[in-house]
Write a protein that holds these residues in place. Structure first.
Motif, PDB file in Angstrom:
ATOM      1  N   VAL A 197      -8.800 -16.895  11.473  1.00 20.16           N
ATOM      2  CA  VAL A 197      -9.280 -15.935  10.487  1.00 20.16           C
ATOM      3  C   VAL A 197      -9.812 -16.739   9.303  1.00 20.16           C
ATOM      4  CG1 VAL A 197      -8.733 -13.809   9.267  1.00 20.16           C
ATOM      5  CG2 VAL A 197      -7.305 -14.520  11.199  1.00 20.16           C
ATOM      6  N   GLN A 198     -11.027 -16.407   8.874  1.00 21.10           N
ATOM      7  CA  GLN A 198     -11.650 -17.136   7.774  1.00 21.10           C
ATOM      8  C   GLN A 198     -12.238 -16.162   6.762  1.00 21.10           C
ATOM      9  OE1 GLN A 198     -14.206 -19.390  10.559  1.00 21.10           O
ATOM     10  NE2 GLN A 198     -13.387 -21.254   9.649  1.00 21.10           N
ATOM     11  N   LYS A 199     -12.225 -16.561   5.505  1.00 23.10           N
ATOM     12  CA  LYS A 199     -12.905 -15.776   4.485  1.00 23.10           C
ATOM     13  C   LYS A 199     -14.386 -15.732   4.810  1.00 23.10           C
ATOM     14  CE  LYS A 199     -13.827 -15.520  -0.477  1.00 23.10           C
ATOM     15  NZ  LYS A 199     -13.615 -16.165  -1.797  1.00 23.10           N
ATOM     16  N   PHE A 200     -14.994 -14.543   4.744  1.00 24.09           N
ATOM     17  CA  PHE A 200     -16.422 -14.413   5.001  1.00 24.09           C
ATOM     18  C   PHE A 200     -17.200 -15.192   3.949  1.00 24.09           C
ATOM     19  CE2 PHE A 200     -20.462 -12.204   4.109  1.00 24.09           C
ATOM     20  CZ  PHE A 200     -21.083 -12.400   5.328  1.00 24.09           C
ATOM     21  N   LEU A 201     -18.169 -15.972   4.408  1.00 27.49           N
ATOM     22  CA  LEU A 201     -18.992 -16.786   3.513  1.00 27.49           C
ATOM     23  C   LEU A 201     -20.382 -16.157   3.424  1.00 27.49           C
ATOM     24  CD1 LEU A 201     -17.952 -20.299   4.886  1.00 27.49           C
ATOM     25  CD2 LEU A 201     -17.079 -19.156   2.826  1.00 27.49           C
ATOM     26  N   PRO A 202     -20.727 -15.549   2.290  1.00 25.73           N
ATOM     27  CA  PRO A 202     -22.020 -14.861   2.187  1.00 25.73           C
ATOM     28  C   PRO A 202     -23.215 -15.784   2.374  1.00 25.73           C
ATOM     29  CG  PRO A 202     -20.944 -15.012   0.035  1.00 25.73           C
ATOM     30  CD  PRO A 202     -19.939 -15.443   1.055  1.00 25.73           C
ATOM     31  N   GLU A 203     -23.002 -17.102   2.240  1.00 24.65           N
ATOM     32  CA  GLU A 203     -24.107 -18.055   2.435  1.00 24.65           C
ATOM     33  C   GLU A 203     -24.627 -18.061   3.869  1.00 24.65           C
ATOM     34  OE1 GLU A 203     -21.412 -19.687  -0.851  1.00 24.65           O
ATOM     35  OE2 GLU A 203     -21.169 -18.700   1.096  1.00 24.65           O
ATOM     36  N   ILE A 204     -23.974 -17.311   4.756  1.00 25.71           N
ATOM     37  CA  ILE A 204     -24.446 -17.218   6.135  1.00 25.71           C
ATOM     38  C   ILE A 204     -25.874 -16.688   6.183  1.00 25.71           C
ATOM     39  CG2 ILE A 204     -23.459 -14.913   6.454  1.00 25.71           C
ATOM     40  CD1 ILE A 204     -23.885 -17.631   9.162  1.00 25.71           C
ATOM     41  N   VAL A 205     -26.307 -15.940   5.172  1.00 23.33           N
ATOM     42  CA  VAL A 205     -27.679 -15.422   5.172  1.00 23.33           C
ATOM     43  C   VAL A 205     -28.695 -16.558   5.152  1.00 23.33           C
ATOM     44  CG1 VAL A 205     -27.023 -13.251   4.082  1.00 23.33           C
ATOM     45  CG2 VAL A 205     -27.755 -15.171   2.652  1.00 23.33           C
ATOM     46  N   GLU A 206     -28.269 -17.745   4.662  1.00 18.12           N
ATOM     47  CA  GLU A 206     -29.143 -18.915   4.656  1.00 18.12           C
ATOM     48  C   GLU A 206     -28.983 -19.751   5.912  1.00 18.12           C
ATOM     49  OE1 GLU A 206     -28.031 -20.968   1.120  1.00 18.12           O
ATOM     50  OE2 GLU A 206     -28.549 -19.286  -0.192  1.00 18.12           O
ATOM     51  N   GLY A 207     -28.057 -19.339   6.787  1.00 19.47           N
ATOM     52  CA  GLY A 207     -27.909 -20.005   8.067  1.00 19.47           C
ATOM     53  C   GLY A 207     -26.581 -20.697   8.269  1.00 19.47           C
ATOM     54  N   ASP A 208     -26.160 -20.725   9.526  1.00 18.87           N
ATOM     55  CA  ASP A 208     -25.013 -21.511   9.982  1.00 18.87           C
ATOM     56  C   ASP A 208     -25.598 -22.844  10.440  1.00 18.87           C
ATOM     57  OD1 ASP A 208     -22.853 -22.619  11.258  1.00 18.87           O
ATOM     58  OD2 ASP A 208     -22.504 -20.955  12.628  1.00 18.87           O
ATOM     59  N   LYS A 209     -25.429 -23.881   9.626  1.00 16.64           N
ATOM     60  CA  LYS A 209     -26.130 -25.139   9.846  1.00 16.64           C
ATOM     61  C   LYS A 209     -25.387 -26.020  10.861  1.00 16.64           C
ATOM     62  CE  LYS A 209     -25.867 -25.815   5.421  1.00 16.64           C
ATOM     63  NZ  LYS A 209     -25.938 -26.440   4.067  1.00 16.64           N
ATOM     64  N   ARG A 210     -26.119 -26.519  11.839  1.00 19.43           N
ATOM     65  CA  ARG A 210     -25.581 -27.502  12.774  1.00 19.43           C
ATOM     66  C   ARG A 210     -25.971 -28.895  12.286  1.00 19.43           C
ATOM     67  NH1 ARG A 210     -24.218 -27.660  18.068  1.00 19.43           N
ATOM     68  NH2 ARG A 210     -22.810 -25.990  17.397  1.00 19.43           N
ATOM     69  N   VAL A 211     -24.984 -29.619  11.790  1.00 22.47           N
ATOM     70  CA  VAL A 211     -25.186 -30.993  11.339  1.00 22.47           C
ATOM     71  C   VAL A 211     -24.721 -31.915  12.464  1.00 22.47           C
ATOM     72  CG1 VAL A 211     -24.551 -32.737   9.630  1.00 22.47           C
ATOM     73  CG2 VAL A 211     -24.851 -30.344   8.922  1.00 22.47           C
ATOM     74  N   LEU A 212     -25.643 -32.665  13.033  1.00 24.38           N
ATOM     75  CA  LEU A 212     -25.321 -33.548  14.156  1.00 24.38           C
ATOM     76  C   LEU A 212     -24.854 -34.909  13.650  1.00 24.38           C
ATOM     77  CD1 LEU A 212     -28.363 -32.613  16.388  1.00 24.38           C
ATOM     78  CD2 LEU A 212     -25.963 -32.120  16.921  1.00 24.38           C
TER      79      LEU A 212
END
Length: 318
Positions: A197-212
């Protein structure tokens, strides 16, 4: 080098975006030879080395018939210069057993990437808890009352199974708590299964970033998976739109901090998921997004990966 890729069936590949295909293409371009098998083709018999039924393949220029395969043969995994474990999740019991077979293959002399013990000991969702300075409010529990208390504290939350992939089984519950009880029962199976369970992060509107992270170093560009419409999930498998972006200052901070730790554990390649300033997952089984980043930025991630693989093999050569 002779490379063996353990992967899903080749017929299932979407080569215009498949990361394993990008690895194969770059390896073949450099003159390395390719062989493939699936996890169920691996065998360990008493008194023998771990072997597999493998097919030697060569990539073609045809987008439909994109490979030519030789007849199947049996070979010890240790006979290859490198074995690349690229089977997609879920991380079920068969994947777990495959890591044990691959670890025995290492004792036979095989070089396996990512290391099987690291795959087994590094659950992709739970792994973030080791780095509290980089994550948002997060709870792992089976207890419905714990989840209710977490919701009461944070108001807007995300619930997900520990063994999910591609956005599967992810739920958002807002301040009204609508369906929290039912969602909890679905995910924790009345207390039998753990839930993140995680606090919702409103920054998701800018994307869930995949950092390789490759060879302990972050790739300079990430892929932001941006939710579409009313969807809360950015996963490409859930309909998210992939937009390549340069790493932010925070992304670099995260990548530079986690990279050496992951490399030291035998994780040549990892995909760190970041929403806003917070790490949400650390993917190690078969991280993707190589081709999307290359197509949009020209950053040749597959070349960076094969560079790191060659360097790892050279460093360990007798």
């Amino acid at each position: 080098m002779k490379l063996l890729f353990i992967a899903d069936p080749l017929q299932s590949f979407k080569i215009y975006k498949d990361t394993t295909f990008a690895m194969m293409r770059e390896a073949q371009r450099r003159g390395h030879t390719l062989a493939v098998c699936e996890p169920q083709h691996i065998t360990w018999q008493r008194g023998s080395k771990v072997t597999a039924r493998v097919c030697d393949i060569q990539l073609t220029a045809d987008p439909v018939q994109w490979y030519a395969a030789q007849p199947e043969r049996r070979a010890p995994l240790a006979s290859f210069d490198a074995v690349l474990m690229r089977k997609d999740p879920p991380f079920d019991s068969e994947y777990f057993y495959a890591t044990h077979l691959l670890e025995q293959a290492e004792r036979d002399g095989a070089r396996v990437f990512n290391k099987p013990r690291a795959l087994r000991d590094h659950p992709e969702k739970l792994a973030i808890m080791e780095f509290p300075e980089f994550i948002g409010p997060t709870l792992v529990t089976r207890d419905a009352a714990d989840i209710q208390r977490f919701h009461a504290e944070h108001g807007d939350i995300i619930l997900k199974p520990l063994d999910g992939m591609g956005g599967m089984g992810i739920f958002r519950v807002g301040p009204d708590g609508l369906n929290l009880g039912s969602i909890t029962e679905t995910l924790n199976r009345h207390g039998a299964q753990s839930v993140m369970v995680q606090k919702f992060l409103p920054e998701i509107v800018e994307g869930d970033k995949r950092v390789l992270i490759i060879g302990g170093a972050p790739v300079p560009f990430c892929l932001a998976r941006i939710p579409q419409g009313s969807e809360a999930r950015g996963n490409l498998a859930a309909g998210g739109k992939g937009v390549a972006k340069p790493l932010s200052t925070r992304d670099w901070e995260i990548g530079n901090a986690l990279g050496p730790v992951l490399q030291a554990r035998g994780l040549l390649l990892a995909g760190v998921d970041v929403i806003g300033d917070c790490v949400t997952e650390i993917n190690v089984t078969s991280p993707t997004c190589f081709q999307e980043i290359f197509d949009q930025t020209g950053c040749d991630v597959a070349s960076l990966f094969i560079d790191a693989l060659e360097a790892a093999l050279t460093a360990s050569a007798p």
